[in-house]
Motif scaffolding. Structure first.
Motif, PDB file in Angstrom:
ATOM      1  N   UNK A  70       0.868  -1.181   0.000  1.00 26.22           N
ATOM      2  CA  UNK A  70       0.000   0.000   0.000  1.00 26.22           C
ATOM      3  C   UNK A  70       0.895   1.218   0.000  1.00 26.22           C
ATOM      4  N   UNK A  71       0.894   2.006  -1.105  1.00 19.42           N
ATOM      5  CA  UNK A  71       0.058   1.859  -2.289  1.00 19.42           C
ATOM      6  C   UNK A  71       0.443   0.645  -3.127  1.00 19.42           C
ATOM      7  N   UNK A  72      -0.486   0.201  -3.948  1.00 22.99           N
ATOM      8  CA  UNK A  72      -0.285  -0.981  -4.779  1.00 22.99           C
ATOM      9  C   UNK A  72       0.905  -0.790  -5.709  1.00 22.99           C
ATOM     10  N   UNK A  73       1.677  -1.859  -5.842  1.00 22.01           N
ATOM     11  CA  UNK A  73       2.756  -1.912  -6.829  1.00 22.01           C
ATOM     12  C   UNK A  73       2.232  -2.775  -7.971  1.00 22.01           C
ATOM     13  N   UNK A  74       1.974  -2.155  -9.105  1.00 18.07           N
ATOM     14  CA  UNK A  74       1.283  -2.850 -10.190  1.00 18.07           C
ATOM     15  C   UNK A  74       2.041  -4.049 -10.733  1.00 18.07           C
ATOM     16  N   UNK A  75       3.350  -4.043 -10.604  1.00 20.62           N
ATOM     17  CA  UNK A  75       4.148  -5.169 -11.103  1.00 20.62           C
ATOM     18  C   UNK A  75       4.298  -6.277 -10.076  1.00 20.62           C
ATOM     19  N   UNK A  76       3.596  -6.162  -8.950  1.00 16.13           N
ATOM     20  CA  UNK A  76       3.806  -7.074  -7.828  1.00 16.13           C
ATOM     21  C   UNK A  76       2.568  -7.922  -7.525  1.00 16.13           C
ATOM     22  N   UNK A  77       1.708  -8.161  -8.500  1.00 11.74           N
ATOM     23  CA  UNK A  77       0.558  -9.026  -8.261  1.00 11.74           C
ATOM     24  C   UNK A  77       0.933 -10.494  -8.474  1.00 11.74           C
ATOM     25  N   UNK A  78       0.527 -11.330  -7.536  1.00 13.30           N
ATOM     26  CA  UNK A  78       0.709 -12.766  -7.669  1.00 13.30           C
ATOM     27  C   UNK A  78      -0.519 -13.411  -8.293  1.00 13.30           C
ATOM     28  N   UNK A  79      -0.601 -14.740  -8.189  1.00 20.32           N
ATOM     29  CA  UNK A  79      -1.735 -15.465  -8.758  1.00 20.32           C
ATOM     30  C   UNK A  79      -2.961 -15.427  -7.865  1.00 20.32           C
ATOM     31  N   UNK A  80      -2.768 -15.112  -6.611  1.00 18.94           N
ATOM     32  CA  UNK A  80      -3.885 -15.098  -5.682  1.00 18.94           C
ATOM     33  C   UNK A  80      -4.250 -16.495  -5.208  1.00 18.94           C
ATOM     34  N   UNK A  81      -5.151 -16.533  -4.236  1.00 14.43           N
ATOM     35  CA  UNK A  81      -5.654 -17.808  -3.738  1.00 14.43           C
ATOM     36  C   UNK A  81      -7.172 -17.710  -3.591  1.00 14.43           C
ATOM     37  N   UNK A  82      -7.871 -18.713  -4.114  1.00 13.87           N
ATOM     38  CA  UNK A  82      -9.335 -18.677  -4.158  1.00 13.87           C
ATOM     39  C   UNK A  82      -9.913 -19.094  -2.809  1.00 13.87           C
ATOM     40  N   UNK A  83     -10.818 -18.280  -2.295  1.00 12.15           N
ATOM     41  CA  UNK A  83     -11.572 -18.609  -1.089  1.00 12.15           C
ATOM     42  C   UNK A  83     -13.043 -18.704  -1.480  1.00 12.15           C
ATOM     43  N   UNK A  84     -13.646 -19.841  -1.204  1.00 10.12           N
ATOM     44  CA  UNK A  84     -15.060 -20.048  -1.497  1.00 10.12           C
ATOM     45  C   UNK A  84     -15.766 -20.454  -0.211  1.00 10.12           C
ATOM     46  N   UNK A  85     -16.779 -19.673   0.147  1.00  7.73           N
ATOM     47  CA  UNK A  85     -17.545 -19.950   1.363  1.00  7.73           C
ATOM     48  C   UNK A  85     -18.946 -20.364   0.932  1.00  7.73           C
ATOM     49  N   UNK A  86     -19.249 -21.629   1.137  1.00  4.89           N
ATOM     50  CA  UNK A  86     -20.522 -22.150   0.655  1.00  4.89           C
ATOM     51  C   UNK A  86     -20.884 -23.401   1.441  1.00  4.89           C
ATOM     52  N   UNK A  87     -22.182 -23.597   1.612  1.00  9.28           N
ATOM     53  CA  UNK A  87     -22.655 -24.820   2.265  1.00  9.28           C
ATOM     54  C   UNK A  87     -22.996 -25.879   1.214  1.00  9.28           C
TER      55      UNK A  87
END
Length: 117
Positions: free
Chosen positions: A100-117
């Motif tokens: 913060x602030x965002x570094x545009x060249x520093x994004x990773x792949x992320x990790x998916x979070x799914x909340x569901x029953x």
């Protein structure tokens, strides 16, 4: 500069918990000198800042997660964590770490979070 590696996501029932990790190995200059944050982006929605932590450990949270999520960092391991409790379906998103602030060249792949029953 090496992209961050996020992990720890998955499928969880409402009310459950997950702990996300973001390893910034190879990017110690970013990790050491910056406020680190967790962001998330749900399908069809804009990316939003979820939590931030300063080098000294001061934290701040989005209103929607305050009291349920806890951000922390290990400055010796260049890693930032997000403990997520009492998860809700609206927490479903891909979670990313960045500065913060965002570094545009520093994004990773992320990790998916799914909340569901």
């Amino acid at each position: 500069q090496v992209q961050p590696v996020e992990s720890g996501g998955g499928l969880v029932q409402p009310g459950g918990s997950l702990r996300l990790s973001c390893i910034c190995a190879g990017s110690s200059s970013i990790f050491i000198f910056n406020v680190m944050c967790w962001y998330r982006q749900a399908p069809g929605k804009q990316r939003e800042l979820v939590a931030r932590i300063t080098k000294g450990g001061s934290t701040d949270y989005a209103t929607s997660v305050r009291g349920r999520f806890t951000i922390s960092r290990d400055n010796t391991e260049n890693t930032v964590y997000l403990q997520m409790n009492s998860l809700k379906p609206e927490d479903t998103a891909v979670y990313y770490c960045n500065a913060d602030p965002v570094i545009n060249s520093f994004w990773g792949q992320g990790t998916q979070v799914t909340v569901s029953s």
